[in-house]
Design a protein around this motif. Sequence first.
Motif, PDB file in Angstrom:
ATOM      1  N   ARG A  79       1.359  -0.175  12.326  1.00  0.00           N
ATOM      2  CA  ARG A  79       0.164   0.180  11.446  1.00  0.00           C
ATOM      3  C   ARG A  79       0.324   1.215  10.759  1.00  0.00           C
ATOM      4  NH1 ARG A  79      -2.562  -0.863  16.458  1.00  0.00           N
ATOM      5  NH2 ARG A  79      -3.211  -2.800  16.634  1.00  0.00           N
ATOM      6  N   ILE A  80       0.923   2.365  11.113  1.00  0.00           N
ATOM      7  CA  ILE A  80       1.189   3.522  10.449  1.00  0.00           C
ATOM      8  C   ILE A  80       2.206   3.214   9.468  1.00  0.00           C
ATOM      9  CG2 ILE A  80       2.540   5.750  10.736  1.00  0.00           C
ATOM     10  CD1 ILE A  80       1.151   5.902  13.610  1.00  0.00           C
ATOM     11  N   ALA A  81       3.237   2.727   9.438  1.00  0.00           N
ATOM     12  CA  ALA A  81       4.290   2.307   8.448  1.00  0.00           C
ATOM     13  C   ALA A  81       3.263   1.222   7.381  1.00  0.00           C
ATOM     14  CB  ALA A  81       5.183   1.191   8.867  1.00  0.00           C
ATOM     15  N   LYS A  82       2.671   0.424   7.657  1.00  0.00           N
ATOM     16  CA  LYS A  82       1.901  -0.393   6.552  1.00  0.00           C
ATOM     17  C   LYS A  82       1.023   0.657   5.965  1.00  0.00           C
ATOM     18  CE  LYS A  82       2.098  -4.690   8.872  1.00  0.00           C
ATOM     19  NZ  LYS A  82       1.253  -5.771   9.670  1.00  0.00           N
ATOM     20  N   GLN A  83       0.299   1.620   6.824  1.00  0.00           N
ATOM     21  CA  GLN A  83      -0.523   2.572   6.011  1.00  0.00           C
ATOM     22  C   GLN A  83       0.271   3.606   5.094  1.00  0.00           C
ATOM     23  OE1 GLN A  83      -3.717   1.976   6.168  1.00  0.00           O
ATOM     24  NE2 GLN A  83      -4.563   3.853   5.343  1.00  0.00           N
ATOM     25  N   ILE A  84       1.209   3.905   5.333  1.00  0.00           N
ATOM     26  CA  ILE A  84       2.131   4.894   4.644  1.00  0.00           C
ATOM     27  C   ILE A  84       2.210   4.152   2.913  1.00  0.00           C
ATOM     28  CG2 ILE A  84       4.148   5.922   4.214  1.00  0.00           C
ATOM     29  CD1 ILE A  84       4.053   6.651   7.347  1.00  0.00           C
ATOM     30  N   ILE A  85       2.782   2.729   3.423  1.00  0.00           N
ATOM     31  CA  ILE A  85       3.252   1.895   2.215  1.00  0.00           C
ATOM     32  C   ILE A  85       1.732   1.802   1.399  1.00  0.00           C
ATOM     33  CG2 ILE A  85       3.856  -0.403   1.596  1.00  0.00           C
ATOM     34  CD1 ILE A  85       5.810  -0.254   3.853  1.00  0.00           C
ATOM     35  N   LEU A  86       0.768   1.613   1.955  1.00  0.00           N
ATOM     36  CA  LEU A  86      -0.516   1.391   1.077  1.00  0.00           C
ATOM     37  C   LEU A  86      -0.847   2.575   0.385  1.00  0.00           C
ATOM     38  CD1 LEU A  86      -3.160  -0.257   0.765  1.00  0.00           C
ATOM     39  CD2 LEU A  86      -3.999   0.682   2.661  1.00  0.00           C
ATOM     40  N   ILE A  87      -0.656   3.821   1.259  1.00  0.00           N
ATOM     41  CA  ILE A  87      -0.878   5.037   0.767  1.00  0.00           C
ATOM     42  C   ILE A  87       0.015   5.070  -0.885  1.00  0.00           C
ATOM     43  CG2 ILE A  87      -0.960   7.532   0.782  1.00  0.00           C
ATOM     44  CD1 ILE A  87      -2.003   7.071   3.618  1.00  0.00           C
ATOM     45  N   GLN A  88       1.318   4.839  -0.643  1.00  0.00           N
ATOM     46  CA  GLN A  88       2.177   5.071  -1.605  1.00  0.00           C
ATOM     47  C   GLN A  88       1.940   4.106  -2.987  1.00  0.00           C
ATOM     48  OE1 GLN A  88       5.924   4.125   0.704  1.00  0.00           O
ATOM     49  NE2 GLN A  88       6.254   6.075   1.018  1.00  0.00           N
ATOM     50  N   MET A 143      -0.971   3.042  -3.715  1.00  0.00           N
ATOM     51  CA  MET A 143      -2.304   3.453  -4.043  1.00  0.00           C
ATOM     52  C   MET A 143      -2.253   4.799  -4.947  1.00  0.00           C
ATOM     53  SD  MET A 143      -5.097   3.191  -0.959  1.00  0.00           S
ATOM     54  CE  MET A 143      -6.313   3.706  -1.706  1.00  0.00           C
ATOM     55  N   THR A 144      -1.129   5.518  -4.408  1.00  0.00           N
ATOM     56  CA  THR A 144      -0.736   6.653  -5.309  1.00  0.00           C
ATOM     57  C   THR A 144      -0.260   6.440  -6.811  1.00  0.00           C
ATOM     58  OG1 THR A 144      -0.519   7.925  -3.374  1.00  0.00           O
ATOM     59  CG2 THR A 144       0.689   9.047  -5.220  1.00  0.00           C
ATOM     60  N   GLN A 145       0.635   5.155  -6.524  1.00  0.00           N
ATOM     61  CA  GLN A 145       1.212   5.109  -7.830  1.00  0.00           C
ATOM     62  C   GLN A 145       0.244   4.220  -8.819  1.00  0.00           C
ATOM     63  OE1 GLN A 145       4.152   2.068  -6.197  1.00  0.00           O
ATOM     64  NE2 GLN A 145       5.640   3.872  -5.715  1.00  0.00           N
ATOM     65  N   ARG A 146      -0.802   3.556  -8.453  1.00  0.00           N
ATOM     66  CA  ARG A 146      -1.898   2.864  -9.081  1.00  0.00           C
ATOM     67  C   ARG A 146      -2.857   3.959  -9.546  1.00  0.00           C
ATOM     68  NH1 ARG A 146      -1.252  -1.084  -5.267  1.00  0.00           N
ATOM     69  NH2 ARG A 146      -3.207  -0.410  -4.440  1.00  0.00           N
ATOM     70  N   GLY A 147      -2.565   5.163  -9.065  1.00  0.00           N
ATOM     71  CA  GLY A 147      -3.456   6.383  -9.344  1.00  0.00           C
ATOM     72  C   GLY A 147      -4.966   6.247  -8.634  1.00  0.00           C
ATOM     73  N   GLN A 148      -4.893   5.703  -7.518  1.00  0.00           N
ATOM     74  CA  GLN A 148      -5.997   5.641  -6.778  1.00  0.00           C
ATOM     75  C   GLN A 148      -6.506   6.583  -5.766  1.00  0.00           C
ATOM     76  OE1 GLN A 148      -5.024   1.550  -5.053  1.00  0.00           O
ATOM     77  NE2 GLN A 148      -6.854   0.505  -6.181  1.00  0.00           N
ATOM     78  N   ASP A 149      -7.566   7.023  -5.509  1.00  0.00           N
ATOM     79  CA  ASP A 149      -8.026   7.938  -4.502  1.00  0.00           C
ATOM     80  C   ASP A 149      -7.708   7.512  -3.199  1.00  0.00           C
ATOM     81  OD1 ASP A 149      -9.065  10.014  -3.173  1.00  0.00           O
ATOM     82  OD2 ASP A 149     -11.402   9.536  -3.076  1.00  0.00           O
ATOM     83  N   THR A 150      -6.935   8.454  -2.552  1.00  0.00           N
ATOM     84  CA  THR A 150      -5.991   8.084  -1.168  1.00  0.00           C
ATOM     85  C   THR A 150      -6.911   8.836  -0.160  1.00  0.00           C
ATOM     86  OG1 THR A 150      -4.445   9.635  -1.557  1.00  0.00           O
ATOM     87  CG2 THR A 150      -3.795   7.348  -2.176  1.00  0.00           C
ATOM     88  N   THR A 151      -8.010   9.409  -0.386  1.00  0.00           N
ATOM     89  CA  THR A 151      -8.571  10.408   0.868  1.00  0.00           C
ATOM     90  C   THR A 151      -8.815   9.517   1.781  1.00  0.00           C
ATOM     91  OG1 THR A 151      -9.372  11.570  -0.966  1.00  0.00           O
ATOM     92  CG2 THR A 151     -10.463  12.001   1.086  1.00  0.00           C
ATOM     93  N   GLU A 152      -9.501   8.471   1.916  1.00  0.00           N
ATOM     94  CA  GLU A 152     -10.019   7.620   3.032  1.00  0.00           C
ATOM     95  C   GLU A 152      -8.594   7.026   3.816  1.00  0.00           C
ATOM     96  OE1 GLU A 152     -13.044   8.038   4.468  1.00  0.00           O
ATOM     97  OE2 GLU A 152     -13.342   9.305   2.998  1.00  0.00           O
ATOM     98  N   ALA A 153      -7.748   6.687   2.957  1.00  0.00           N
ATOM     99  CA  ALA A 153      -6.717   6.081   3.454  1.00  0.00           C
ATOM    100  C   ALA A 153      -5.762   6.997   4.122  1.00  0.00           C
ATOM    101  CB  ALA A 153      -5.850   5.515   2.282  1.00  0.00           C
ATOM    102  N   LYS A 154      -5.712   8.157   3.757  1.00  0.00           N
ATOM    103  CA  LYS A 154      -5.098   9.259   4.595  1.00  0.00           C
ATOM    104  C   LYS A 154      -5.734   9.791   5.744  1.00  0.00           C
ATOM    105  CE  LYS A 154      -2.681  11.114   0.581  1.00  0.00           C
ATOM    106  NZ  LYS A 154      -2.586  12.391  -0.400  1.00  0.00           N
ATOM    107  N   LYS A 155      -7.059   9.696   5.628  1.00  0.00           N
ATOM    108  CA  LYS A 155      -7.717   9.984   6.918  1.00  0.00           C
ATOM    109  C   LYS A 155      -7.678   8.820   7.941  1.00  0.00           C
ATOM    110  CE  LYS A 155     -11.752  12.426   4.694  1.00  0.00           C
ATOM    111  NZ  LYS A 155     -13.416  12.057   4.457  1.00  0.00           N
ATOM    112  N   GLN A 196      -4.216   9.495   9.447  1.00  0.00           N
ATOM    113  CA  GLN A 196      -4.060  10.623  10.521  1.00  0.00           C
ATOM    114  C   GLN A 196      -4.770  10.315  11.723  1.00  0.00           C
ATOM    115  OE1 GLN A 196      -3.020  13.888  10.215  1.00  0.00           O
ATOM    116  NE2 GLN A 196      -3.236  13.645  12.204  1.00  0.00           N
ATOM    117  N   ASN A 197      -5.858   9.185  11.709  1.00  0.00           N
ATOM    118  CA  ASN A 197      -6.284   8.738  12.837  1.00  0.00           C
ATOM    119  C   ASN A 197      -5.432   7.789  13.765  1.00  0.00           C
ATOM    120  OD1 ASN A 197      -8.833   9.877  12.468  1.00  0.00           O
ATOM    121  ND2 ASN A 197      -9.692   8.179  11.705  1.00  0.00           N
ATOM    122  N   PHE A 198      -4.723   7.074  12.830  1.00  0.00           N
ATOM    123  CA  PHE A 198      -3.649   6.276  13.495  1.00  0.00           C
ATOM    124  C   PHE A 198      -2.828   7.145  14.251  1.00  0.00           C
ATOM    125  CE2 PHE A 198      -3.910   2.465  10.304  1.00  0.00           C
ATOM    126  CZ  PHE A 198      -5.100   1.832  10.985  1.00  0.00           C
TER     127      PHE A 198
END
Length: 73
Positions: free
Chosen positions: A24-33, A35-47, A50-52
């Motif tokens: 799950r953590i690995a998938k979330q990191i990829i998702l955040i990457q 999202m960052t490349q697309r210029g999307q807000d990653t605030t909630e994804a990063k939270k 952190q919970n994971f």
Amino acid sequence: MVDRQQEREHLILADQHLAAGKRRIAKQIILIQNMTQRGQDTTEAKKLLQNFEDTLEIWYVHRGLIRDAIGRG
């Protein structure tokens, strides 16, 4: 009295949870990457990441307690 067989089964389950948590953590990191490349807000994804990570840390402690119980049994 510690039931060693039951504790071994708990250890297997704990290991499965840890592996799933790492995935799950690995998938979330990829998702955040992504999202960052697309210029999307990653605030909630990063939270969520952190919970994971916090949960995984707790699961490691739990696994250690199970191993201790087996060792005392």
